[in-house]
Structures are given as structure tokens and as C-alpha cells.
Design a protein around this motif. Structure first.
Motif, PDB file in Angstrom:
ATOM      1  N   TYR A  55      96.731 118.195 -14.789  1.00  0.00           N
ATOM      2  CA  TYR A  55      97.780 119.045 -14.212  1.00  0.00           C
ATOM      3  C   TYR A  55      97.998 118.783 -12.721  1.00  0.00           C
ATOM      4  O   TYR A  55      98.506 119.643 -12.003  1.00  0.00           O
ATOM      5  CB  TYR A  55      97.477 120.523 -14.473  1.00  0.00           C
ATOM      6  N   ASP A  56      97.600 117.570 -12.255  1.00  0.00           N
ATOM      7  CA  ASP A  56      97.732 117.263 -10.828  1.00  0.00           C
ATOM      8  C   ASP A  56      99.166 117.457 -10.338  1.00  0.00           C
ATOM      9  O   ASP A  56      99.399 118.004  -9.260  1.00  0.00           O
ATOM     10  CB  ASP A  56      97.315 115.808 -10.555  1.00  0.00           C
ATOM     11  N   GLU A  57     100.126 117.026 -11.150  1.00  0.00           N
ATOM     12  CA  GLU A  57     101.531 117.119 -10.716  1.00  0.00           C
ATOM     13  C   GLU A  57     101.985 118.566 -10.604  1.00  0.00           C
ATOM     14  O   GLU A  57     102.773 118.911  -9.715  1.00  0.00           O
ATOM     15  CB  GLU A  57     102.441 116.370 -11.695  1.00  0.00           C
ATOM     16  N   VAL A  58     101.481 119.409 -11.514  1.00  0.00           N
ATOM     17  CA  VAL A  58     101.867 120.825 -11.469  1.00  0.00           C
ATOM     18  C   VAL A  58     101.280 121.482 -10.217  1.00  0.00           C
ATOM     19  O   VAL A  58     101.970 122.211  -9.503  1.00  0.00           O
ATOM     20  CB  VAL A  58     101.397 121.562 -12.752  1.00  0.00           C
ATOM     21  N   TRP A  59     100.004 121.196  -9.934  1.00  0.00           N
ATOM     22  CA  TRP A  59      99.385 121.733  -8.708  1.00  0.00           C
ATOM     23  C   TRP A  59     100.184 121.291  -7.477  1.00  0.00           C
ATOM     24  O   TRP A  59     100.480 122.092  -6.588  1.00  0.00           O
ATOM     25  CB  TRP A  59      97.940 121.231  -8.571  1.00  0.00           C
ATOM     26  N   THR A  60     100.507 119.998  -7.437  1.00  0.00           N
ATOM     27  CA  THR A  60     101.229 119.462  -6.280  1.00  0.00           C
ATOM     28  C   THR A  60     102.569 120.184  -6.097  1.00  0.00           C
ATOM     29  O   THR A  60     102.951 120.547  -4.979  1.00  0.00           O
ATOM     30  CB  THR A  60     101.457 117.947  -6.469  1.00  0.00           C
ATOM     31  N   ALA A  61     103.256 120.436  -7.216  1.00  0.00           N
ATOM     32  CA  ALA A  61     104.566 121.103  -7.145  1.00  0.00           C
ATOM     33  C   ALA A  61     104.420 122.558  -6.681  1.00  0.00           C
ATOM     34  O   ALA A  61     105.174 123.030  -5.821  1.00  0.00           O
ATOM     35  CB  ALA A  61     105.249 121.045  -8.513  1.00  0.00           C
TER      36      ALA A  61
END
Lengths: 104, 312
Positions: A55-61
């Protein structure tokens, strides 16, 4: 456990003069967020520890959105996650920012 | 020490103790702004073991210790966070609690009262050896603290209840306050069901679980010394009342406790249900005890003999 570190340059320092705040609890679907005013005025660093992979992309967003809304300059933010949904993460971050905005 | 204060959200006096987090309970029970935390989250004293199980740690390991004031009176406090790993006793959480109690024994300048806001299923299974040791050492430390004249008061009303090591810990305290939602015991409902079968004890039957382990039953049979309303003000009032009258800790008290428990066993030992016990206590309509409101319960409880005692 996954560890993510994200760094931001903010447009302004976080208002208020609270030194530290803690919101949330490490419980299923929840997270704790520790905010500390320890960095230079327009820097923000976020460290995330989570058992959930992918979920790295979700955290980043979610964090980018938070930094845009709250401008948390000067804050070191540390997160212990226990599978919180993105909306819960956003809510806790805003609760933490509100506590740091306090003056006394 | 104000630099060590961690900012929390305000807690409304009428907020539910049962639903609150450990930090909200501390904010709600202590005088505003009086809480100073020892080893706060910013120190990051975390469990060194949970990562091996791919489990997230908490910055306070679910144990918050410190000092504050209760109606102007200095107190040491420890609060378990029942939502984190069931509020369990482990290496760090146990060490923090033990350190607090031992500090009170060693330093007579520290407050002579300790409030334990218990909310725990017992020992953390991932750190079982350290947790079991912590429980044993905490029990010994509480006894030594009481011998040294420190009053140790347990407050029980969290979602995890006080089971296993937390139940044992409560039993060593000077006094215990409990709410209707609070549960107190050694072997928890799920553990009884697992070991003895669902016919012996159905842990899914909430009415059964609360009638046996819940606050009203505990108060009626003398297992708790005060009944608190499930609010911040409720527990604050109960804690204040109990701090004023800790029993002396000596041979006479222990003998009285032994006698009280023997009498209780003789009176209720053959009962098949909690309602039967309430009937023996002389309550006219024991079935109604579960459903009445707090005020009605307090009124009925006032007529029951044997609840208040100098044992413990």
C-alpha cells in the motif's frame, strides 16, 4: 513489518506551539500518530511502520494530501499502523495537526 | 517537566469509561493539566519482540505511567490500553508498571497513593515468559508497597476487563472499584470455554459472562469495594472515596480476608448461577439486577450485608 519514510518541504511551519501530540491507538483498523515539533520550520518527515504490504502508493497519496492541507512544517510524524483504512489515517493526521495548532 | 507532557484531546466528564482509551481515561479522571508521564511515547520504549510476529508495536507498549493530582491530592497512576494487544502484561508494559510501584516503595517523597486503571486480558502470549514474570513481580511489589503504607486502588471498567494477571493484580490491591461494564476474574470466559467446553461456560452468552464476572455481581459479593458509574466522574468519585479508607495491611487484615472468602464459599459454593447468589443475598427480585439502571442498583445494593468489609 514494512517501514516507509517520506519527506516533504512545506509552504509554512505548523501553527501553534504544542511540542508533541499523540492520537489514536494501535488496534485493529486503527493507528497511532505521534507528532513532534523537532525539525526545521518547513521540513516534515513521516515514518510509517505497518504490517500490511503493498500500500506504499496509498500512503504516499494520503500523506501528500495531508501535507497540502495542513502544511505541517517542522513536524516529525511517526505512525504505528494496524491496518487502518486511508480515511482513518487522514482523520488521525488531521486530529494530530489540530492538537499541534494549540497555543498556550 | 511540562516539556514531557503529551497533548491529548479533552475528555468530557460524562464520557463512557468503557469506550475511552487509556489516555482519555487519565485525562478524564485527573485534575486538568496535572498529568506528567514517565517514559512518554516520544521516548519510544517499545516491545522488542512484536516485530518478529509481524505485529506493530506501540510507542508506550499499551502502558501509560506517571503522576498527577486527583482533587488536589498527589497520586501515581498507571493505565493499560486494552485496545492494544488486549492491554497485556509484557516485557516493557510490565517493566513500566513494576518500576512505578517500586519507585513508590523506594522514595517516600513520591505520592502515597497509586491508581491502577486496569484494562487487560492478562499476559501477552507473544512475550509470555516476560509477561508471567512481570505479573508475579507486580503482585509482590503491590504487597510490599501496601506494607510500606502506599494505598493501591484498582479501577476496572475497560473493554478487556481485568483477567489473568490483571485479575490477580487487582486481587492484591488495597481497594477495587468497578462499573457495570467492568469484568473481573482470573480465567477469562473464552479460556473456560476452550478448556471445559461450551456447556460449562458459553463465552458468547454476554448475559452469562457479565452476570458471573461483571461489576454488579462482583460488588454484591464483596469482590469490589465501590461501584462506579461508567463515566469519568463516576470513576473519579469512586477512586476518591476509596483512597480515603485503605485497610491497614497486616496479619489481621489477611486473616479477615481469609475468613471472608471462606464464608463466601460456604454461602455461594453450591450456586448454579449468579442470580441464585443474588437471591441468597436477600434481593427480592434478583432477576431484575441485570437490567435496572445504576441508581436503582445502588439503592438495592445499599441493603445487602457483607459487601463492605475491612478485609482485602
Amino acid at each position: 513489518m514494512i517501514t516507509l519514510t517520506l519527506r516533504y518541504t512545506t509552504r509554512a511551519p505548523m501553527p501553534g506551539n504544542a511540542r508533541r501530540a499523540l492520537v489514536g491507538v494501535v488496534a485493529s483498523g486503527n493507528l497511532e500518530v505521534l507528532l513532534e515539533r523537532t525539525l526545521p520550520d518547513t521540513e516534515c518527515a513521516v515514518e510509517i511502520a505497518t504490517p500490511v504490504r503493498g500500500y506504499d502508493e496509498v500512503w504516499t497519496a494520503v500523506l501528500a494530501d495531508f501535507v497540502e492541507r495542513a502544511s505541517p512544517g517542522g513536524l516529525r510524524i511517526s505512525i504505528n499502523d494496524s491496518g487502518a483504512r486511508p480515511d482513518t489515517v487522514a482523520l488521525r493526521l488531521m486530529q494530530g495537526a489540530r492538537l499541534m495548532e494549540a497555543t498556550r | 517537566m511540562t516539556g514531557m507532557m503529551i497533548r491529548n484531546e479533552a475528555t468530557v466528564a460524562s464520557a463512557s469509561w468503557f469506550l475511552a482509551s487509556a489516555r482519555e481515561r487519565l485525562t478524564g479522571i485527573l485534575d486538568p493539566g496535572s498529568f506528567v508521564e514517565f517514559l512518554p511515547p516520544s521516548e519510544r520504549v517499545r516491545s522488542p519482540h512484536l516485530a518478529q510476529f509481524d505485529l506493530p508495536a506501540a510507542f508506550d507498549d499499551g502502558m501509560i505511567v506517571g503522576r498527577g493530582r486527583l482533587d488536589g491530592r498527589d497520586v501515581l497512576v498507571a493505565a493499560q490500553e486494552g485496545q492494544f494487544m488486549g492491554g497485556t502484561f509484557a516485557e516493557v508494559s510490565g517493566g513500566k508498571l513494576l518500576g512505578l510501584i517500586r519507585a513508590a516503595i523506594a522514595d517516600p517523597d513520591l505520592p502515597r497513593s497509586i491508581l491502577l486503571l486496569l484494562d487487560s486480558g492478562g499476559v501477552r502470549l507473544q512475550e509470555a515468559n516476560a509477561g508471567e514474570l512481570a505479573v508475579a513481580e507486580v503482585m509482590r511489589a503491590i504487597v510490599e508497597a501496601r506494607s510500606a503504607g502506599v494505598a493501591v486502588v484498582a479501577l476496572v471498567g475497560g473493554r478487556a476487563g481485568a483477567f489473568g494477571g490483571a485479575g490477580l493484580t487487582a486481587a492484591t490491591c488495597s481497594r477495587i472499584a468497578i462499573s457495570e461494564q467492568g469484568r473481573l476474574g482470573v480465567t477469562g470466559p473464552e479460556v473456560i470455554e476452550t478448556n471445559q467446553g461450551v456447556e460449562e461456560f458459553d463465552s458468547q452468552d454476554k448475559a452469562l459472562v457479565w452476570s458471573v464476572t461483571g461489576g454488579r455481581s462482583r460488588r454484591l459479593i464483596g469482590g469490589a469495594d465501590a461501584y462506579a458509574e461508567d463515566t469519568m466522574t463516576g470513576f473519579r468519585a469512586a477512586a476518591l472515596a476509596l483512597l480515603d479508607s485503605p485497610p491497614p495491611f497486616d496479619l489481621l487484615t489477611l486473616q479477615a480476608e481469609q475468613e471472608r472468602l471462606a464464608e463466601r464459599h460456604a454461602l455461594f459454593g453450591a450456586c448454579e448461577s449468579a442470580v441464585e447468589m443474588w437471591g441468597i443475598l436477600g434481593i427480592a427480585d434478583p432477576e431484575a439486577v441485570r437490567d435496572m439502571d445504576d441508581a436503582a442498583f445502588v439503592a438495592i445494593a445499599a441493603g445487602v450485608k457483607g459487601m463492605d468489609h475491612d478485609a482485602r
